[in-house]
Design an enzyme around this catalytic site. Sequence first.
Site, PDB file in Angstrom:
ATOM      1  N   PHE A  96       0.840  -1.180   0.000  1.00 43.11           N
ATOM      2  CA  PHE A  96       0.000   0.000   0.000  1.00 43.11           C
ATOM      3  C   PHE A  96       0.890   1.250   0.000  1.00 43.11           C
ATOM      4  CE2 PHE A  96      -2.722   3.011   2.515  1.00 43.11           C
ATOM      5  CZ  PHE A  96      -3.770   3.105   1.614  1.00 43.11           C
ATOM      6  N   ASN A 200      -2.144   0.116  10.722  1.00 46.39           N
ATOM      7  CA  ASN A 200      -3.003   0.732   9.708  1.00 46.39           C
ATOM      8  C   ASN A 200      -3.579  -0.434   8.908  1.00 46.39           C
ATOM      9  OD1 ASN A 200      -4.239   2.281   7.743  1.00 46.39           O
ATOM     10  ND2 ASN A 200      -2.342   2.734   6.647  1.00 46.39           N
ATOM     11  N   PRO A 201      -4.574  -1.117   9.485  1.00 44.68           N
ATOM     12  CA  PRO A 201      -5.067  -2.351   8.867  1.00 44.68           C
ATOM     13  C   PRO A 201      -6.044  -2.062   7.730  1.00 44.68           C
ATOM     14  CG  PRO A 201      -6.363  -1.867  10.795  1.00 44.68           C
ATOM     15  CD  PRO A 201      -5.323  -0.774  10.705  1.00 44.68           C
TER      16      PRO A 201
END
Length: 297
Positions: A96, A200-201
């Site tokens: 990400f 930060n799932p």
Amino acid sequence: MESFYKFFRLFQKTLQDLYPEPKEVENLFFLLTTHIFRCDKTTILLRLSRKEKINFFIYDKLIKKLWELKKNRPIQYVIGQTYFFGLKFIVNEKVFIPRPETEELVSWILQDQDHHDNPVQVFDIGTGSGCISITLKKKKPEIIQHICAIDSDQEALDIACKNAKLHNVKISLKNVDILKNVIYKPQKMNKNTIYIIVSNPPYIRLSEKELLHPNIVQYEPYQALFVPDEDPLIFYKKISFWIKKRLTGIVYVYFEINQFIYLDIIDFMKKIGFLNIEIKRDFQGYFRMVRGVYYSN
């Protein structure tokens, strides 16, 4: 040979439908050209004003990158890097892309650590590029003694490993799917050790997919973004129950969250015993991060 100016005009024309805001197209242009020419923005501006020529080899490379952008591929993947907290990080489609909101989360952690001098162990759950772990270690090496960076994707961990080497920091990388397995726990180094859990799932509900920019949906890793509508707190629950079961002492938890369900997250954290819960808005004004403390014997 074509000139910088002609390429700039072609760049604008090619991307104007995808990015209607001219400033955004300009930013992409400078990100690409400063990367390709390994120079600063001022140098590119000078070359533009002088309408300097670009040799065929470099021009061909620029055109190929431009067509990638035309296909909605994020600029960070096109050039293979991004910046987080002023530090350069290698990125590709396996991780990400770090966001400014996550910088704010890390800044919150660092500010809190200014008030502590006890040794700290960090678990970064869903580390991706390793940007959180590496930044914390770089900024607070005297306090943060050990960091365990966890991800379910080995290819993501390979990128995190490259970034750790790039910044010459030592972090422990573990390939663990937190939805299926017990998270690795190092032994305490000191009786006064404090734990920090940061994550930060994935937190975007599938029903919110249409709200995202196409380049996010098409290129960024699906597993790092989405959760089922019927259980959007699935990762927060797994992490929180692991904390209750496995850790002892003082545990500070920092989560990045979905602004649409922040009340549900706060309510859940209160129910399972987190104290001193505080929520913060990001630079856009959305409730984006939460901190809680868990005291365990």
